[in-house]
Design an enzyme around this catalytic site. Structure first.
Site, PDB file in Angstrom:
ATOM      1  N   ASP A 157      86.065  93.499   0.159  1.00  0.00           N
ATOM      2  CA  ASP A 157      84.806  94.215  -0.052  1.00  0.00           C
ATOM      3  C   ASP A 157      85.119  95.710  -0.073  1.00  0.00           C
ATOM      4  OD1 ASP A 157      83.558  91.776   0.024  1.00  0.00           O
ATOM      5  OD2 ASP A 157      82.855  91.963   2.087  1.00  0.00           O
TER       6      ASP A 157
ATOM      7  N   ASP B 248      75.548  80.603  -1.304  1.00  0.00           N
ATOM      8  CA  ASP B 248      75.660  80.590   0.152  1.00  0.00           C
ATOM      9  C   ASP B 248      75.108  79.285   0.712  1.00  0.00           C
ATOM     10  OD1 ASP B 248      76.553  83.160  -0.079  1.00  0.00           O
ATOM     11  OD2 ASP B 248      74.699  84.111   0.621  1.00  0.00           O
TER      12      ASP B 248
END
Lengths: 252, 228
Positions: free
Chosen positions: A131, A11
């Site tokens: 997801d 990230d």
């Protein structure tokens, strides 16, 4: 023979890597995404995924500079994701030098984004990130907005739709297993890998080398993504690949 | 100077960055009028065969590329750019190619997933100045649904197994093709690009290694780190 891919993911917020301190030799390098990307290339990573978690416009602009700098120094494929919501944003990221973009919530909200991006830039650069949260033993729901909203959509049906609309690859994250380090959701990975003919990248749950073996064999994944197992330096890409090679998995 | 042909398809940026990294002068060009200044030409490309040929025709590049090939200067096609060098393709209809190499482009028959996406091992077919940097266990990054059925096996320098033997590197005189993306194939790919930049210099690898290792651009780190 084609090999199974190991894909580290990290990230980036406002141009700095989040939570990767253990990876950097000195303070000057700490948090530099380009240095981290180079280290992963050196370890034998087959590909990289960078997720932009900047919340501001400025942070997102900085990300484009990072992408450009990475492309100048790292010569393996890399995907950029996180908040990409329009064809113009896809174009900007690809122009900056990313090889692929991953689309998540925006693609669920507006599935035409998949077909438009694929038509314009080619399916090879369109990765749909999905997801999934388990509903029953053999069914999963699609979540959006970082897992906060359950759409009630079937993950397997959405995977098929994404493929039909021109997605080049699917990045399937198990919401239930993510962060647990208990292994990938093998049933989820297998269900999606059996339903589509494009490559499936499994994500969420890697805790040790064994888990990669399981997801490549029982799970039927073409590639496996992991973040924390690598970033806390508990193991390395090199070690995971060595283990897989010894067990007969085809690995670069 | 290596010219990277921009004809409206594909990501030229990565190839340009790779040559920059290697310290090899390159320039992105759009028209045939710029060919004279080049000593090498690179045709990249992603997308569909028919569309790409149409774009080349629209920009009056087909005749110019053939003339460049006839001038004996090295010409490299990457991915779709390699496929365009051949006679024809059956991708979405029947399309004529540049006809610089003998063979036809057809869909990969299976049994594996189409497209092939990922790293596949290069199997050397014969020794050649371009592939002296290959060490026997080299992998390259492929993304494609179609492959070339070559009409003359002697042009094969390396193949990759994917249900069929996919021609991975082909060469005939000054015409070279790579089905994979050398600019995305880490050290293996960078060395092949370096080799193309000095081709047809037969002194090849020795000079290549030396050039890379003495480069001030960080080549040392890349070439000498141990993979395992």
């Amino acid at each position: 023979m084609i090999t199974k891919r190991i894909i580290p993911c990290f990230d980036v917020r406002n141009g700095r890597v989040v939570k990767f301190q253990s990876f950097f030799a000195n303070e000057r390098d700490a948090g530099d995404p380009v240095i981290l990307a180079k280290r992963y290339d050196e370890q034998g990573a087959d590909e990289l995924v960078m997720l932009d978690i900047s919340a501001t416009h400025e942070g997102r602009r900085t990300m484009l500079d990072i992408v450009s700098e990475t492309a100048a120094q790292v010569f393996i494929p890399f995907t950029v994701g996180g908040g990409i919501g329009s064809v113009a944003e896809v174009r900007d990221v690809l122009r900056a030098g990313a090889d692929k973009v991953s689309l998540n919530s925006a693609a669920v909200k507006n599935p035409a984004l998949i077909s438009e991006s694929a038509k314009r830039f080619g399916s090879q650069c369109v990765v749909i990130a999905l997801d999934a949260k388990r509903r029953t033993e053999q069914s999963w729901d699609v979540l959006v907005s970082g897992g906060r909203i359950n759409t009630g959509k079937s993950a397997v049906a959405w995977a098929k739709e994404a493929e039909a609309r021109g997605a080049g690859e699917l990045l399937v994250t198990s919401f239930d297993e993510d962060g647990q380090r208990d292994g990938y959701d093998l049933a989820l990975t297998r269900a999606i890998a059996d339903a589509v003919s494009i490559p499936v990248i499994a994500s969420g749950g890697a805790g040790c080398a064994e888990h990669f073996y399981d997801v490549f064999t029982a799970g039927g994944a073409d590639a496996a993504l992991a973040a924390s197992i690598f970033h806390f330096a508990e193991t390395s890409v090199t070690e995971v690949k060595k283990n897989l090679r010894e067990r007969g998995v085809s690995i670069r | 100077m290596i010219g990277i042909l921009d004809y409206g398809v594909g990501n030229l940026f990565s190839v340009k960055k790779a040559f920059d990294y290697l310290g090899e002068p390159s320039v992105v060009i759009q028209s045939a009028s710029e060919f004279d200044a080049l000593d090498r030409l690179l045709i990249p490309g992603v997308g569909a065969f028919g569309d790409a040929m149409e774009l080349l025709h629209d920009r009056d590049l087909v005749t110019a590329i053939r003339a460049f090939a006839a001038s004996n200067r090295p010409l490299l096609g990457i991915c779709l750019g390699m496929q365009l060098l051949f006679d024809a393709s059956s991708e979405h209809g029947d399309h004529a190619g540049l006809g610089l190499l003998p063979g036809r482009v057809e869909r990969i028959p299976g049994p594996y997933k189409i497209p092939q996406v990922g790293w596949n091992q290069l199997q050397p077919a014969r020794r050649h100045a371009l592939t002296l940097s290959l060490e026997g266990e080299d992998y390259a990054y492929f993304v494609h649904s179609y492959y070339v059925r070559v009409a003359d096996d002697s042009i094969l320098l390396a193949t990759a197994e994917y249900g069929v033997d996919v021609p991975a590197i082909v060469a005939q005189n000054n015409i070279v093709g790579m089905q994979f993306h050398p600019e995305k194939s880490s050290n293996t790919g960078l060395k092949l690009l370096k080799q193309f930049a000095v081709f047809p210099d037969q002194s090849g690898v020795a000079r290549d290694e030396k050039t890379i290792t003495t480069s001030a651009r960080g080549g040392v780190e890349r070439v000498h780190f141990a993979r395992d």
